[in-house]
Design an enzyme around this catalytic site. Structure first.
Site, mmCIF file in Angstrom:
data_model
loop_
_atom_site.group_PDB
_atom_site.id
_atom_site.type_symbol
_atom_site.label_atom_id
_atom_site.label_comp_id
_atom_site.label_asym_id
_atom_site.label_seq_id
_atom_site.Cartn_x
_atom_site.Cartn_y
_atom_site.Cartn_z
ATOM 1 N N GLY A 112 33.854 35.756 40.462
ATOM 2 C CA GLY A 112 32.811 35.113 40.744
ATOM 3 C C GLY A 112 32.921 33.842 41.816
ATOM 4 O O GLY A 112 31.202 33.864 42.079
ATOM 5 N N GLU A 135 39.314 40.697 39.921
ATOM 6 C CA GLU A 135 38.612 41.463 39.120
ATOM 7 C C GLU A 135 39.781 42.612 38.198
ATOM 8 O O GLU A 135 39.454 42.595 37.008
ATOM 9 C CB GLU A 135 37.716 41.878 38.974
ATOM 10 C CG GLU A 135 36.180 40.470 38.924
ATOM 11 C CD GLU A 135 36.271 40.173 40.314
ATOM 12 O OE1 GLU A 135 37.030 40.440 41.128
ATOM 13 O OE2 GLU A 135 35.425 39.274 40.413
HETATM 14 N N1 DAK Z 1 38.714 31.348 34.114
HETATM 15 C C1 DAK Z 1 38.856 29.797 33.082
HETATM 16 N N2 DAK Z 1 39.438 29.281 33.009
HETATM 17 C C2 DAK Z 1 39.749 29.411 34.420
HETATM 18 C C3 DAK Z 1 39.797 30.031 34.966
HETATM 19 C C4 DAK Z 1 39.099 31.034 35.209
HETATM 20 N N3 DAK Z 1 38.688 32.148 35.921
HETATM 21 N N4 DAK Z 1 40.617 29.428 36.239
HETATM 22 C C5 DAK Z 1 41.842 29.015 36.109
HETATM 23 N N5 DAK Z 1 41.300 27.728 34.704
HETATM 24 C C6 DAK Z 1 42.326 26.995 34.122
HETATM 25 C C7 DAK Z 1 42.973 27.659 33.894
HETATM 26 O O1 DAK Z 1 43.175 28.415 32.951
HETATM 27 C C8 DAK Z 1 43.747 25.892 33.142
HETATM 28 O O2 DAK Z 1 42.989 25.604 31.949
HETATM 29 P P1 DAK Z 1 44.188 25.279 31.423
HETATM 30 O O3 DAK Z 1 44.941 26.103 31.128
HETATM 31 O O4 DAK Z 1 45.492 23.583 31.811
HETATM 32 O O5 DAK Z 1 43.556 25.028 29.925
HETATM 33 C C9 DAK Z 1 43.364 25.122 35.134
HETATM 34 O O6 DAK Z 1 42.002 25.987 35.215
HETATM 35 C C10 DAK Z 1 44.392 25.195 36.326
HETATM 36 O O7 DAK Z 1 44.549 26.787 35.971
HETATM 37 P P2 DAK Z 1 46.651 27.182 36.306
HETATM 38 O O8 DAK Z 1 46.783 25.827 36.477
HETATM 39 O O9 DAK Z 1 45.986 28.587 36.165
HETATM 40 O O10 DAK Z 1 46.390 26.970 37.846
HETATM 41 P P3 DAK Z 1 47.291 27.026 39.118
HETATM 42 O O11 DAK Z 1 47.149 26.696 40.669
HETATM 43 O O12 DAK Z 1 48.354 27.438 38.641
HETATM 44 O O13 DAK Z 1 46.633 28.448 39.034
HETATM 45 C C11 DAK Z 1 45.142 30.285 40.357
HETATM 46 C C12 DAK Z 1 44.870 29.088 40.318
HETATM 47 C C13 DAK Z 1 43.105 30.006 40.930
HETATM 48 C C14 DAK Z 1 45.804 30.466 40.979
HETATM 49 C C15 DAK Z 1 44.661 30.038 38.708
HETATM 50 O O14 DAK Z 1 44.258 29.509 37.749
HETATM 51 C C16 DAK Z 1 43.779 31.593 38.562
HETATM 52 O O15 DAK Z 1 44.351 32.671 38.819
HETATM 53 N N6 DAK Z 1 43.340 31.760 37.631
HETATM 54 C C17 DAK Z 1 42.004 33.090 37.383
HETATM 55 C C18 DAK Z 1 41.738 33.450 38.628
HETATM 56 C C19 DAK Z 1 40.671 34.783 38.290
HETATM 57 O O16 DAK Z 1 41.213 35.900 37.811
HETATM 58 N N7 DAK Z 1 39.660 34.682 38.047
HETATM 59 C C20 DAK Z 1 38.517 35.528 37.597
HETATM 60 C C21 DAK Z 1 38.217 36.400 38.289
HETATM 61 S S1 DAK Z 1 36.902 37.771 37.580
HETATM 62 C C22 DAK Z 1 31.011 38.558 34.160
HETATM 63 C C23 DAK Z 1 30.328 39.020 35.097
HETATM 64 C C24 DAK Z 1 31.088 38.519 36.895
HETATM 65 C C25 DAK Z 1 33.148 38.184 36.032
HETATM 66 C C26 DAK Z 1 33.180 37.649 34.553
HETATM 67 C C27 DAK Z 1 32.061 38.086 33.487
HETATM 68 N N8 DAK Z 1 29.992 38.727 32.907
HETATM 69 C C28 DAK Z 1 28.209 39.201 33.421
HETATM 70 C C29 DAK Z 1 29.541 38.739 31.701
HETATM 71 C C30 DAK Z 1 33.603 38.109 37.134
HETATM 72 C C31 DAK Z 1 35.081 37.602 36.652
HETATM 73 C C32 DAK Z 1 35.895 36.783 37.104
HETATM 74 O O17 DAK Z 1 35.505 36.175 37.900
#
Ligand code: DAK
Length: 260
Positions: A112, A135
């Site tokens: 997002g 995603e």
């Molecule tokens: N959501 C919630 N928390 C998140 C997050 C996210 N997207 N990304 C990071 N955090 C949180 C982590 O959980 C962590 O929290 P604690 O565990 O300390 O409580 C904190 O931020 C720091 O993150 P990391 O410890 O993981 O930090 P790193 O440097 O090790 O890694 C990273 C950074 C960006 C590579 C990693 O955090 C990561 O892979 N994050 C997730 C990336 C990701 O997959 N993003 C989401 C893509 S899916 C919807 C419409 C659209 C969408 C969804 C729903 N609806 C209409 C319902 C779209 C979906 C997406 O965006």
């Protein structure tokens, strides 16, 4: 507002919105989407503002995606509805603004987050930025316009490579692919965006608004594409793969998908 900062006074005619949840890497939860939506409405109606800059708080992330903790338990209907609502409240609203929106991408722009940057009219990035649509690694598809806007910006081959591999791109690669206009150091990023906004602010606001409208007219066919995205996105929430993908992220382990 609790999740964003709004500065309309430091630079004449320029508004700077900073998404301010640095501990969660500025992940977009519903409250943040609501606040952004309301700030954009105000700025769109504010005659004094001629350009809007959107950035993230801290040095690590622009926006690391939608808040995974929040959507992990959604049903098919909730997923479909929230995707449609997100388009209307934020992502389309950015694209439909009557003044240019510049995304100053200051770190991770994932899911997002990249979709938000792609809704903006212009993107500049810091050299530490990482851009991608991860995603499918969570068992969903980009649900906030990513399947439509990424192919428009980089071509369908590169877009499908990024989407289907859940791949990530460096800022320099993003520049090479035309996804961002310029890459500068993190220290220079905001000033670069402000410099661009100042040039825009010196032009005719009416002509700039008409130019945005004319360019947008070419995207008309995307409306049906976005509807298809919304339907497909909703269906993901009924799959075992989605449950596994989001659980794996929250449990900090690799997912094991069964294709169900
Ligand atoms: N959501 C919630 N928390 C998140 C997050 C996210 N997207 N990304 C990071 N955090 C949180 C982590 O959980 C962590 O929290 P604690 O565990 O300390 O409580 C904190 O931020 C720091 O993150 P990391 O410890 O993981 O930090 P790193 O440097 O090790 O890694 C990273 C950074 C960006 C590579 C990693 O955090 C990561 O892979 N994050 C997730 C990336 C990701 O997959 N993003 C989401 C893509 S899916 C919807 C419409 C659209 C969408 C969804 C729903 N609806 C209409 C319902 C779209 C979906 C997406 O965006």
């Amino acid at each position: 507002m609790e999740n964003i900062l709004l500065d309309t006074s430091s630079h004449p005619h320029i508004a700077i919105i900073t998404i301010n949840r640095p501990k969660q890497l500025n992940a977009l939860n519903r409250a943040t989407i609501e606040e952004l939506s309301s700030a954009l409405d105000d700025l769109n109606g504010n005659q004094d503002i001629r350009c809007v800059i959107l950035t993230g708080s801290g040095e690590k992330a622009f926006v690391a995606g939608a808040d995974i903790k929040e959507f992990a338990a959604f049903t098919v209907e909730e997923g479909r509805m929230l995707s449609a609502e997100g388009h209307q409240k934020l992502f389309n609203k950015v694209e439909l603004m009557r003044k240019p929106v510049i995304a100053a991408v200051n770190g991770f722009a994932l899911g997002g987050g990249l979709e938000l940057a792609m809704s903006a009219h212009i993107r500049v990035a810091s050299d530490n930025a990482v851009l991608g649509l991860p995603e499918v690694s969570l068992g969903v598809i980009p649900g906030y316009g990513g399947t439509q806007r990424l192919p428009r910006l980089v071509g369908s081959g590169k877009a499908l490579e990024l989407i289907c591999t859940a791949g990530k791109m460096s800022a320099e690669d993003a520049k090479q692919w035309g996804l961002v206009n310029d890459v500068v150091s993190q220290e220079e990023l905001l000033n670069t965006a402000i410099g661009m906004a100042q040039k825009i602010a010196r032009q005719s606001p009416t002509a700039v608004a008409f130019a945005l409208q004319a360019v947008r007219a070419g995207y008309a066919h995307e409306a049906s594409g976005r509807q298809a995205e919304i339907e497909a996105f909703g269906k993901c929430f009924g799959t075992a793969d989605f449950k596994e993908g989001t659980e794996a992220f929250l449990e900090k382990r690799k997912p094991s998908f069964e294709g169900k």
